[in-house]
Design an enzyme around this catalytic site. Structure first.
Site, mmCIF file in Angstrom:
data_model
loop_
_atom_site.group_PDB
_atom_site.id
_atom_site.type_symbol
_atom_site.label_atom_id
_atom_site.label_comp_id
_atom_site.label_asym_id
_atom_site.label_seq_id
_atom_site.Cartn_x
_atom_site.Cartn_y
_atom_site.Cartn_z
ATOM 1 C CG ASP A 166 51.087 49.524 55.250
ATOM 2 O OD1 ASP A 166 51.467 50.654 55.599
ATOM 3 O OD2 ASP A 166 50.764 49.242 54.076
ATOM 4 C CE1 TYR B 97 58.579 46.206 52.670
ATOM 5 C CE2 TYR B 97 59.815 47.397 51.000
ATOM 6 C CZ TYR B 97 59.140 47.375 52.202
ATOM 7 O OH TYR B 97 59.015 48.530 52.930
#
Length: 269
Positions: free
Chosen positions: A55, A111
């Site tokens: 994003d 992540y």
């Protein structure tokens, strides 16, 4: 030949990784560099694939892209980096099979979220994170993006404190849109005593309980790496790694100075 590259970027200045019209994206810079160097003619003709979109504002250390090229000697980090801005760089490459798909061939993704470590009960966050491991329906931890299934499998979640910083590492087979950032929000709420583990268990049962939560800010999230097993022999480029390290050390110093300046500006003394 089909080539894969390990890609890093600072996502602050980009509207995400995926190409979009009329905005700055990571792929816009990558496609421009590969075309300028005549490594590819177009993403479509080169069968370009990417491990996954990130994003706006999200960073990466180990994003993976792959493409076909008849100039593999040019598709190496130090050459590709010559056409990239300082906030985007490649640092390793590999020859891969022609059927390699950077997204579909991935086994897992890693992540890391970094946030201020103040006022959290880390023990509660660690205990709560265990409830998220395994396969669950993460519909309450995502934004709808047309996925056919919202079931995902998490292999590992590690919560640790490093000075005044808290780091949350999440490893899973794949992730829904905003999933990691919403997991961070949930664990933070539990760490502050706003919610408890019973609530988290409910959140994993979207058929009987539905609640929307805000994702944690994008600037704290980094795609650390993508795992393909032992099938790829990566060749790291020491020069590109050193160059990126030097450039980012200057950026670190600047931000440290700016943090001190901002502290002075809000000081009441």
């Amino acid at each position: 030949m089909r080539v894969a590259l390990k890609l890093a970027y600072i996502g602050t200045e980009f509207h995400g990784s995926q190409i979009q019209p009329n905005v700055e994206t990571v792929e816009k810079e990558i496609f421009k560099a590969l075309r300028n160097l005549r490594i590819i003619e177009s993403p479509k003709s080169a069968n370009y694939t990417c491990a996954g979109r990130t994003d706006a504002g999200v960073h990466a250390l180990g994003q993976i892209i792959a493409f076909d090229t008849d100039k593999p000697n040019m598709a190496i980090p130090r050459i590709v980096n010559s056409e990239l801005p300082p906030t985007v760089w490649t640092w390793a490459h590999a020859e891969v099979p022609f059927d390699f798909d950077a997204r579909r061939s991935a086994i897992s993704r890693h992540y890391r979220y970094v946030m201020s470590g103040e006022d959290y009960d880390i023990s509660k966050m660690r205990e709560a994170s265990k409830l998220l491991l395994g396969t669950h329906d993460f519909e309450n931890f995502s934004r709808s993006n047309g996925e056919k299934s919202t079931f995902r499998t998490l292999e590992r979640i590690n919560v640790r404190v490093d000075g005044e910083i808290t780091k949350i590492d999440v490893v899973g087979n794949s992730f829904l849109w905003n999933m990691v950032r919403k997991i961070v929000t949930a664990l933070s709420m539990i760490g502050k005593g706003v919610r408890d583990t019973d609530w988290l268990i409910q959140m994993l049962n979207p058929e009987i309980y539905e609640e929307g939560i805000e994702p944690a800010p994008a600037y704290g999230l980094t795609l650390m790496g993508v795992n393909y097993g032992d099938n790829i022999e990566w060749i790291e480029d020491d020069y590109s790694i050193r160059r990126a390290s030097d450039q980012n050390y200057k950026r670190i110093l600047r931000h440290r100075v700016m943090a001190e300046v901002l502290g002075e500006l809000i000081s009441t003394e």
